[in-house]
Design a protein around this motif. Structure first.
Motif, PDB file in Angstrom:
ATOM      1  N   UNK A  20     -53.465 -50.713 -21.320  1.00 42.07           N
ATOM      2  CA  UNK A  20     -54.140 -49.784 -20.402  1.00 42.07           C
ATOM      3  C   UNK A  20     -53.174 -49.264 -19.337  1.00 42.07           C
ATOM      4  N   UNK A  21     -53.396 -48.000 -18.947  1.00 38.54           N
ATOM      5  CA  UNK A  21     -52.600 -47.386 -17.878  1.00 38.54           C
ATOM      6  C   UNK A  21     -53.543 -46.883 -16.799  1.00 38.54           C
ATOM      7  N   UNK A  22     -53.136 -47.014 -15.541  1.00 38.23           N
ATOM      8  CA  UNK A  22     -53.995 -46.534 -14.468  1.00 38.23           C
ATOM      9  C   UNK A  22     -53.442 -46.863 -13.103  1.00 38.23           C
ATOM     10  N   UNK A  23     -54.344 -47.022 -12.168  1.00 32.49           N
ATOM     11  CA  UNK A  23     -54.001 -47.313 -10.770  1.00 32.49           C
ATOM     12  C   UNK A  23     -54.989 -48.352 -10.253  1.00 32.49           C
ATOM     13  N   UNK A  24     -54.508 -49.242  -9.383  1.00 33.05           N
ATOM     14  CA  UNK A  24     -55.374 -50.257  -8.761  1.00 33.05           C
ATOM     15  C   UNK A  24     -55.048 -50.327  -7.271  1.00 33.05           C
ATOM     16  N   UNK A  25     -56.078 -50.556  -6.467  1.00 29.59           N
ATOM     17  CA  UNK A  25     -55.944 -50.469  -5.011  1.00 29.59           C
ATOM     18  C   UNK A  25     -55.208 -51.647  -4.360  1.00 29.59           C
ATOM     19  N   UNK A  26     -55.141 -52.817  -5.027  1.00 27.25           N
ATOM     20  CA  UNK A  26     -54.775 -54.047  -4.308  1.00 27.25           C
ATOM     21  C   UNK A  26     -53.359 -54.063  -3.726  1.00 27.25           C
ATOM     22  N   UNK A  27     -52.345 -53.763  -4.543  1.00 26.96           N
ATOM     23  CA  UNK A  27     -50.963 -53.973  -4.096  1.00 26.96           C
ATOM     24  C   UNK A  27     -50.635 -53.207  -2.817  1.00 26.96           C
ATOM     25  N   UNK A  28     -51.215 -52.024  -2.647  1.00 20.36           N
ATOM     26  CA  UNK A  28     -50.896 -51.232  -1.465  1.00 20.36           C
ATOM     27  C   UNK A  28     -51.977 -51.353  -0.384  1.00 20.36           C
ATOM     28  N   UNK A  29     -53.235 -51.369  -0.777  1.00 22.91           N
ATOM     29  CA  UNK A  29     -54.312 -51.227   0.212  1.00 22.91           C
ATOM     30  C   UNK A  29     -55.093 -52.518   0.487  1.00 22.91           C
ATOM     31  N   UNK A  30     -54.903 -53.545  -0.353  1.00 25.86           N
ATOM     32  CA  UNK A  30     -55.627 -54.821  -0.211  1.00 25.86           C
ATOM     33  C   UNK A  30     -57.109 -54.551   0.051  1.00 25.86           C
ATOM     34  N   UNK A  31     -57.662 -55.101   1.162  1.00 28.25           N
ATOM     35  CA  UNK A  31     -59.107 -54.949   1.396  1.00 28.25           C
ATOM     36  C   UNK A  31     -59.495 -53.595   1.986  1.00 28.25           C
ATOM     37  N   UNK A  32     -58.517 -52.776   2.255  1.00 32.49           N
ATOM     38  CA  UNK A  32     -58.825 -51.502   2.916  1.00 32.49           C
ATOM     39  C   UNK A  32     -59.229 -50.431   1.893  1.00 32.49           C
ATOM     40  N   UNK A  33     -60.310 -50.694   1.167  1.00 27.68           N
ATOM     41  CA  UNK A  33     -60.761 -49.749   0.131  1.00 27.68           C
ATOM     42  C   UNK A  33     -61.973 -48.966   0.634  1.00 27.68           C
ATOM     43  N   UNK A  34     -62.109 -47.742   0.164  1.00 27.45           N
ATOM     44  CA  UNK A  34     -63.245 -46.907   0.563  1.00 27.45           C
ATOM     45  C   UNK A  34     -63.434 -45.806  -0.472  1.00 27.45           C
ATOM     46  N   UNK A  35     -64.585 -45.175  -0.369  1.00 28.47           N
ATOM     47  CA  UNK A  35     -64.888 -44.035  -1.231  1.00 28.47           C
ATOM     48  C   UNK A  35     -63.839 -42.920  -1.069  1.00 28.47           C
ATOM     49  N   UNK A  36     -63.475 -42.652   0.195  1.00 28.62           N
ATOM     50  CA  UNK A  36     -62.489 -41.593   0.441  1.00 28.62           C
ATOM     51  C   UNK A  36     -61.163 -41.899  -0.248  1.00 28.62           C
TER      52      UNK A  36
END
Ligand code: GLA
Length: 395
Positions: free
Chosen positions: A32-48
């Motif tokens: 699989x290829x894609x993007x995941x929020x953790x490595x850069x944003x950790x818990x700072x995730x949002x809809x925006x």
């Protein structure tokens, strides 16, 4: 009669588990290829954040290069409601997870989410233990295409049982959902997870460093730099194949802790390892160097080669290594890998690649995008410090 009924029951069970395995394996025929929020944003995730990342991937060449899954990692969830349904953070995700998934789909991308086999996730949010089928149904209703399933707060739980339960729950929804096992290699998932998950983490978390031998504050071992992760893949190549991949963790390319040649090495090695290529940087503001690495289509083609054979280390002399991967067209992808701090000549002999010594083969540099000509018996290059030369060899 009783024996007949039991035989039929056993056969039905065996067939349904075999068809479940086939169904699981039919997904992720290439890593699989894609993007995941953790490595850069950790818990700072949002809809925006997720929407703007989807916009960026669709516009900046990443989607065209093959990056497909947009995955929200930990911290999107806050509690369970009275019926036990998982509840997303309404402040950070005002349109709800379904709204975000719909947006990601509208960009021609796929949508992924995160949970955990224990009572709590690694960031202390509610996990899925005891709610597996309820959560899987919810994910399917939201339009989830990919689940990363972590291993925190699992106590004495048996890993194979835990991942089988969630796999059964996902399959029962009837929606094709790629299943990413994130058990850190503790219970050697490569020995049992084929047919249960499409990919399994083989190590603890990556850090954005070339190498690190630092112990954790509690004295346990150890922070993994990129090299430490790579070393832990040695010997695992035979366990990977279409539908079931070793996962050396998400990429750090572009996050700032390594130099451009080091990130090139990181990306080349992930392609060599048939690793899931999950970018972990801020794809909305990539430097030209980062973009050139993540969007190198020749290297991506190695990762995605339809033969699905993971590469392996074929020689190691101190800091100088050769890695090779057989490709569907009969060629080989080869990495001349200099882990040291001074430039050095590294050579690969055809016999290390399973070719006879007298064979002539074309050599192409996959970072310079140049045909280098025809070579007989071996190929040698001068490789800079902390760098790779990656070539394709085709008889
Ligand atoms: C674990 C996983 C990471 C990330 C975090 C989230 O450490 O291995 O990849 O998902 O949890 O809390």
């Amino acid at each position: 009669m009783r024996r007949f009924v039991m035989t039929v029951a056993v056969l039905i069970l065996a067939c349904s588990s075999a068809s479940g395995q086939a169904e699981r394996e039919s997904l992720a025929q290439t890593p699989p290829m894609g993007w995941n929020s953790w490595n850069k944003f950790a818990c700072n995730v949002s809809e925006d954040l997720i929407k703007s990342v989807a916009d960026a991937l669709a516009a900046n060449g990443m989607k065209d290069a093959g990056y497909q899954y947009v995955v929200i990692d930990d911290c999107w969830q806050v509690k369970r409601d009275d019926q036990g349904n998982i509840v997303a953070d309404a402040q950070r995700f005002p349109s709800g997870i379904k709204g975000v998934a719909d947006y990601v789909h509208s960009k021609g991308l796929k949508f992924g989410i995160y949970s955990d086999a224990g009572a709590k996730t690694c960031a202390g949010r509610p996990g899925s233990q005891g709610h597996e089928f309820q959560d899987a149904i919810q994910y399917a209703k939201w339009g989830v295409d990919y689940l990363k399933y972590d291993w925190c707060s699992t106590g004495t739980r048996n890993a194979q049982e835990a991942y089988e339960t969630m796999n059964n729950a996902l399959l029962a929804t009837g929606r094709p959902i790629v299943f990413s096992i994130c058990e850190w290699g503790t219970a050697k998932p490569w020995l049992w997870a084929k047919g249960i998950g499409n990919l399994w983490r083989t190590t603890g978390d990556i850090t954005d460093k070339w190498s690190s031998k630092r112990k954790w504050d509690d004295g346990t071992c150890c922070e993994n730099g990129m090299l430490e992760i790579v070393d832990q893949q040695v010997g695992l190549d035979s366990f990977a194949g279409p539908g079931h991949w070793n996962d050396p963790d998400m990429m750090e390319v572009g996050n700032g802790g390594m130099t451009t040649p080091e990130y090139r090495a990181h990306f080349s090695l992930w392609a060599m390892l048939a690793a899931p290529l999950i970018s972990g940087n801020d794809v909305r503001s990539m430097s030209p160097e980062t973009k050139e690495i993540l969007e190198n289509k020749e290297v991506i083609a190695v990762d995605q080669d339809p033969l699905g054979r993971e590469g392996r280390r074929v020689s190691k002399q101190g800091e100088l290594e050769v890695w090779a991967r057989p490709l569907k067209d009969g060629g080989r992808a080869v990495i001349l890998f200099n882990r040291g701090t001074v430039a050095a000549n590294i050579s690969v002999a055809w016999e290390q690649l399973g070719y006879p010594d007298h064979l002539s083969a074309e050599v192409r540099d996959m970072w310079e995008h140049k045909d280098l000509g025809s070579f007989k018996g071996n190929y040698q290059a001068n490789v800079g410090p902390h760098s790779v030369v990656m070539v394709k060899i085709l008889p």
